[in-house]
Design a protein around this motif. Structure first.
Motif, short mmCIF file in Angstrom:
data_model
loop_
_atom_site.label_atom_id
_atom_site.label_comp_id
_atom_site.label_asym_id
_atom_site.label_seq_id
_atom_site.Cartn_x
_atom_site.Cartn_y
_atom_site.Cartn_z
N SER A 158 -4.93 -4.44 -0.08
CA SER A 158 -3.90 -3.41 -0.15
C SER A 158 -2.57 -4.06 0.23
O SER A 158 -2.35 -4.41 1.38
CB SER A 158 -4.20 -2.25 0.80
N THR A 159 -1.70 -4.22 -0.76
CA THR A 159 -0.40 -4.80 -0.51
C THR A 159 0.67 -3.75 -0.80
O THR A 159 0.39 -2.69 -1.36
CB THR A 159 -0.16 -6.04 -1.38
N LEU A 160 1.90 -4.03 -0.43
CA LEU A 160 2.97 -3.04 -0.57
C LEU A 160 4.03 -3.52 -1.55
O LEU A 160 4.28 -4.72 -1.71
CB LEU A 160 3.59 -2.72 0.78
N SER A 161 4.65 -2.55 -2.19
CA SER A 161 5.79 -2.81 -3.05
C SER A 161 6.89 -1.84 -2.64
O SER A 161 6.67 -0.63 -2.59
CB SER A 161 5.43 -2.61 -4.52
N GLN A 162 8.06 -2.36 -2.34
CA GLN A 162 9.17 -1.53 -1.89
C GLN A 162 10.34 -1.71 -2.85
O GLN A 162 10.78 -2.82 -3.11
CB GLN A 162 9.57 -1.91 -0.47
N ARG A 163 10.80 -0.58 -3.39
CA ARG A 163 11.91 -0.57 -4.34
C ARG A 163 11.63 -1.43 -5.57
O ARG A 163 12.55 -2.02 -6.15
CB ARG A 163 13.21 -0.99 -3.66
N GLY A 164 10.36 -1.50 -5.96
CA GLY A 164 9.98 -2.21 -7.17
C GLY A 164 9.81 -3.70 -7.02
O GLY A 164 9.41 -4.37 -7.98
N LEU A 165 10.10 -4.26 -5.86
CA LEU A 165 9.96 -5.70 -5.66
C LEU A 165 8.52 -6.05 -5.33
O LEU A 165 7.69 -5.20 -5.04
CB LEU A 165 10.91 -6.16 -4.56
N PHE B 131 -1.39 0.82 16.95
CA PHE B 131 0.05 0.80 17.16
C PHE B 131 0.56 2.14 17.64
O PHE B 131 -0.02 3.19 17.37
CB PHE B 131 0.76 0.38 15.86
N GLN B 132 1.67 2.07 18.35
CA GLN B 132 2.33 3.26 18.85
C GLN B 132 3.29 3.85 17.82
O GLN B 132 3.50 5.05 17.79
CB GLN B 132 3.09 2.92 20.14
N SER B 133 3.85 3.00 16.98
CA SER B 133 4.74 3.48 15.93
C SER B 133 4.82 2.45 14.82
O SER B 133 4.54 1.27 15.02
CB SER B 133 6.14 3.78 16.48
N VAL B 134 5.22 2.93 13.63
CA VAL B 134 5.47 2.08 12.47
C VAL B 134 6.81 2.49 11.90
O VAL B 134 7.04 3.67 11.60
CB VAL B 134 4.37 2.24 11.40
N GLU B 135 7.72 1.52 11.76
CA GLU B 135 9.04 1.78 11.21
C GLU B 135 9.15 1.14 9.83
O GLU B 135 8.91 -0.05 9.68
CB GLU B 135 10.14 1.25 12.13
N VAL B 136 9.52 1.95 8.84
CA VAL B 136 9.69 1.47 7.47
C VAL B 136 11.17 1.53 7.14
O VAL B 136 11.78 2.60 7.19
CB VAL B 136 8.89 2.31 6.47
N SER B 137 11.75 0.39 6.82
CA SER B 137 13.18 0.33 6.54
C SER B 137 13.42 -0.51 5.29
O SER B 137 13.47 -1.74 5.37
CB SER B 137 13.95 -0.25 7.73
N PRO B 138 13.55 0.12 4.12
CA PRO B 138 13.80 -0.66 2.90
C PRO B 138 15.15 -1.33 2.86
O PRO B 138 15.38 -2.22 2.04
CB PRO B 138 13.67 0.39 1.79
N GLY B 139 16.07 -0.93 3.74
CA GLY B 139 17.41 -1.49 3.72
C GLY B 139 17.69 -2.56 4.75
O GLY B 139 18.81 -3.07 4.82
N LEU C 105 7.04 3.61 0.29
CA LEU C 105 6.36 2.40 -0.17
C LEU C 105 5.30 2.75 -1.22
O LEU C 105 4.63 3.79 -1.13
CB LEU C 105 5.65 1.71 1.00
N PHE C 106 5.14 1.89 -2.21
CA PHE C 106 4.04 2.02 -3.15
C PHE C 106 2.97 1.01 -2.77
O PHE C 106 3.23 -0.20 -2.72
CB PHE C 106 4.50 1.78 -4.59
N ILE C 107 1.77 1.50 -2.45
CA ILE C 107 0.69 0.63 -2.03
C ILE C 107 -0.15 0.23 -3.23
O ILE C 107 -0.69 1.07 -3.95
CB ILE C 107 -0.21 1.33 -0.98
N ARG C 108 -0.22 -1.07 -3.47
CA ARG C 108 -1.05 -1.61 -4.56
C ARG C 108 -2.47 -1.78 -4.03
O ARG C 108 -2.83 -2.82 -3.49
CB ARG C 108 -0.47 -2.92 -5.06
N ASP C 109 -3.26 -0.72 -4.23
CA ASP C 109 -4.58 -0.61 -3.62
C ASP C 109 -5.66 -1.03 -4.60
O ASP C 109 -5.77 -0.47 -5.70
CB ASP C 109 -4.80 0.84 -3.17
N ASN C 110 -6.47 -2.00 -4.21
CA ASN C 110 -7.59 -2.45 -5.04
C ASN C 110 -8.87 -1.70 -4.74
O ASN C 110 -9.95 -2.14 -5.13
CB ASN C 110 -7.83 -3.96 -4.85
N GLY C 111 -8.78 -0.58 -4.02
CA GLY C 111 -9.96 0.22 -3.72
C GLY C 111 -10.53 -0.09 -2.36
O GLY C 111 -10.14 -1.07 -1.70
N PRO C 112 -11.48 0.74 -1.87
CA PRO C 112 -12.09 0.53 -0.55
C PRO C 112 -12.64 -0.88 -0.41
O PRO C 112 -13.37 -1.37 -1.27
CB PRO C 112 -13.20 1.58 -0.51
N GLY C 113 -12.29 -1.52 0.69
CA GLY C 113 -12.75 -2.88 0.93
C GLY C 113 -11.92 -3.94 0.25
O GLY C 113 -12.09 -5.13 0.52
N GLY C 114 -11.00 -3.54 -0.63
CA GLY C 114 -10.19 -4.50 -1.37
C GLY C 114 -8.82 -4.69 -0.76
O GLY C 114 -8.44 -4.05 0.22
#
Length: 648
Positions: free
Chosen positions: A103-110, A142-150, A92-101
């Motif tokens: 933070s959204t995600l971009s997956q596969r360019g979307l 959380f106990q786990s985080v699953e990332v599945s772009p597909g 994942l690419f995290i679109r981070d606006n800095g501390p306190g800002g």
């Protein structure tokens, strides 16, 4: 000894009493909550099976690549958000606006609104914006985080054009312990966490709280003024309360979970805005509960979900006072029948209502939704083949039915060593409430965004001393009816289904593991190439077609090395992110950046209590960079944590 025995007997009763008290409407109205996690039993094999794809198979038998970040890895981030973990340990690419800002995600360019974030299978993306701010979610909840772009829309419904991020609170195994962690760090950062859990043969209960505060007054180089300055008006605080409880009887189990968030944050804006004084607050309550039971040869899981989210944004300079009350009420029934021959039958029914009350819409808005899913698992053991066809029908108020078919396959070419996998799917994403109803400009006639996706790859587990796994995935996505906001003739911005996007790329990963005496080495690395382009003109004179989309790096690399020597652990994390373009005609861009983080921790058992201390140094190289233009990231800074685990 007497006190310990009494506490073991009283804790379950007290935990259940607290849950039902705070679940009452009177307490919900004031925003109090606790949540209870699933029990460890034979119905869930969470450490083996993947949840995010709705395919009950171990990770190597999935038709798509899934990155599972487990509790061992999450424990290294005891004062950090889910956004920080995903930026280091996923593609994942995290679109981070800095501390306190934000933070959204971009997956596969979307875009961030095209990837679905789920808590135990229920969506937590904002109804108004369509996206999720991951900076508000502490990792240790959380106990786990699953990332599945597909993961296709046939598994979870709309919203997964770019896949899913699945947050799991379920804790398996014995957990009769109280854990306390206190962290301090640069820029006035403080983080406190308390977790208590209890597990018996028939039921489980846990309760945890997390409080975080920071001034975020870090020093940065302002490219606009060409001098060093301090980030101001950027302080924030947040509190989380989560708990879970479950009871198992015969072949059934009941469970319930609650999660409360209270967040207050100053918003400094970009470095060009000067003395910004904006502020925002969130108070969010989420509850889920259900019953798993047998009905003849079928296994049923009947679940419900409630969400109550208050959002307030205020900026006195342009005189903005924006308030939202967002609600979700969802229900689903999942069914599964043990394999009879080659086919494991499974599917589900879901439905509910989403509502929004705000002065930014003309009226109170709501939409009803209904979903029907059938996703059998077809296995041919003699040929080591698995097929996962699925079809789903979703109906939304306003635009009717949407069909989401998919077909996945997994071929175990060499037993337990080499797997070929692939997925074809048709996916969709419903418009957000802001897209539909914002006044002025919202377009209630919008249709769902839709895409066609194909991907394939392999997972190789060689019989070699050092290499654990080598994996590779290639994909291609064609998105149409994408929602794009642009100014109309009257000067008012409005959305329309005019965006066409072509995306393709390669995702590669390598995991190494080696033991040298008492020294254990683990190395995980990943390389991603993403191409995401506007395919056709959205308006006359559009210069974007053929160009990489804004803030999407074509290349990204990450590397994580863990070194363990008995109770001592050291971690080295490195990330390199390629150039990103700020505008769609590629006249302005941000330079590539690299970030190196170091961490060291030690555990020691003293008097039956497990103590640990952890030191983290972030951005060791002192890199000056921005992920989003004019939103600076901090230089070198540190965090130190002290924790204790007390058994009872």
């Amino acid at each position: 000894m007497l006190l310990r025995i009494r506490f073991r007997r009283l804790f379950p009763a007290l935990a259940i009493l607290l849950i039902f008290i705070f679940s009452c409407p009177a307490f919900t109205a004031w925003g109090f909550s606790i949540s209870f996690q699933d029990p460890a039993d034979t119905l869930y094999l969470d450490e083996v099976l993947i949840q995010s794809t709705r395919i009950r198979e171990p990770i190597h038998f999935q038709p798509v690549d899934v990155r599972k970040i487990d509790s061992t890895l999450l424990a290294q981030f005891d004062s950090r958000s889910v956004a920080e973990i995903l930026s280091r340990h996923s593609g994942l690419f995290i679109r981070d606006n800095g501390p306190g800002g934000l933070s959204t995600l971009s997956q596969r360019g979307l875009s961030p609104g095209q990837t679905e974030v789920l808590w135990e299978g229920f969506p937590v993306n904002s109804l108004s914006l369509g996206l999720s701010d991951l900076s508000l979610i502490p990792a240790l909840l959380f106990q786990s985080v699953e990332v599945s772009p597909g993961t296709p829309s046939s598994a979870t419904g709309g919203g997964s054009l770019g896949g899913t991020v699945w947050l799991s609170s379920h804790r398996s195994g014995r957990n009769n312990r109280i854990n306390m962690i206190q962290s301090v760090g640069a820029y006035g950062t403080r983080n406190s966490r308390l977790h208590a859990g209890y597990t018996s043969d028939t039921w489980t209960a846990s309760l945890q709280g997390n409080y975080h505060s920071a001034q975020n007054d870090f020093r940065y180089f302002n490219r606009a003024t060409n001098r060093y300055e301090y980030r101001e008006h950027n302080s924030g605080r947040s509190g989380h309360l989560m708990g879970s409880a479950g009871y198992r009887f015969a072949s059934s189990r009941a469970y319930t979970s609650l999660w409360y968030l209270d967040h207050q944050q100053e918003i400094p804006g970009s470095v060009l805005t000067g003395s910004a004084r904006a502020e925002q607050s969130n108070q969010t309550f989420r509850w889920l509960g259900g019953l798993e039971a047998g009905l003849g040869q079928w296994k049923l899981d009947v679940r419900g979900f409630l969400e109550h989210d208050r959002f307030h944004y205020e900026d006195p300079v342009p005189d903005i006072d924006s308030r939202f009350l967002l609600k979700r009420q969802l229900m689903e029934v999942n069914f599964r029948r043990p394999s009879t021959g080659y086919i494991l039958w499974q599917g589900g029914l879901s439905g509910g209502m989403e509502e929004a009350e705000t002065g930014n819409y003309a009226d109170q808005q709501q939409r009803r939704l209904l979903g029907i899913r059938l996703n059998p698992d077809i296995r041919y053991p003699s040929r080591r083949l698995r097929f996962t066809p699925a079809v789903r029908m979703d109906a939304f108020t306003g635009f009717g039915w949407v069909l989401s078919p998919s077909l996945g396959a997994n071929w175990e070419v060499f037993k337990e060593r080499f797997f070929l996998k692939g997925m074809l799917s048709r996916d969709f994403n419903p418009p957000s409430f802001n897209d539909l109803y914002w006044a002025p400009g919202g377009n209630p006639n919008l249709k769902p965004e839709q895409s066609l996706r194909a991907e394939g790859g392999f997972s190789w587990l060689p019989v070699l001393q050092w290499i654990d796994e080598l994996r590779l995935t290639v994909y291609r996505i064609r998105l149409h009816q994408g929602i794009y906001w642009f100014p109309q003739n009257n000067g008012i911005w409005s959305p329309a289904n005019v965006e066409e996007v072509k995306a393709h790329g390669i995702e590669a990963g390598l995991e190494l593991h080696h033991q040298i005496g008492r020294i254990e080495l683990r190395w995980d690395s990943g390389l991603d190439r993403r191409i995401a382009e506007i395919a056709s003109e959205r308006f006359p004179g559009d210069k974007a077609p053929g160009h990489q989309m804004r803030y999407v790096p074509e290349w990204a690399y990450r590397s994580n090395l863990d070194i363990r020597i008995s109770s001592l652990m050291m971690a080295i994390s490195y990330r390199w992110t390629g150039q990103r373009y700020v505008n769609e005609d590629h006249t302005t861009g941000l330079e590539p950046f690299q970030v190196l983080d170091l961490a060291a921790s030690m555990k020691q058992s003293i008097g039956g209590q497990v103590w640990h201390v952890r030191l983290t140094v972030n951005n060791v190289l002192g890199e000056t960079y921005e992920v989003i233009q004019w939103y600076p990231m901090p230089g070198r800074h540190f965090t130190i944590s002290l924790g204790a685990g007390i058994p009872y």
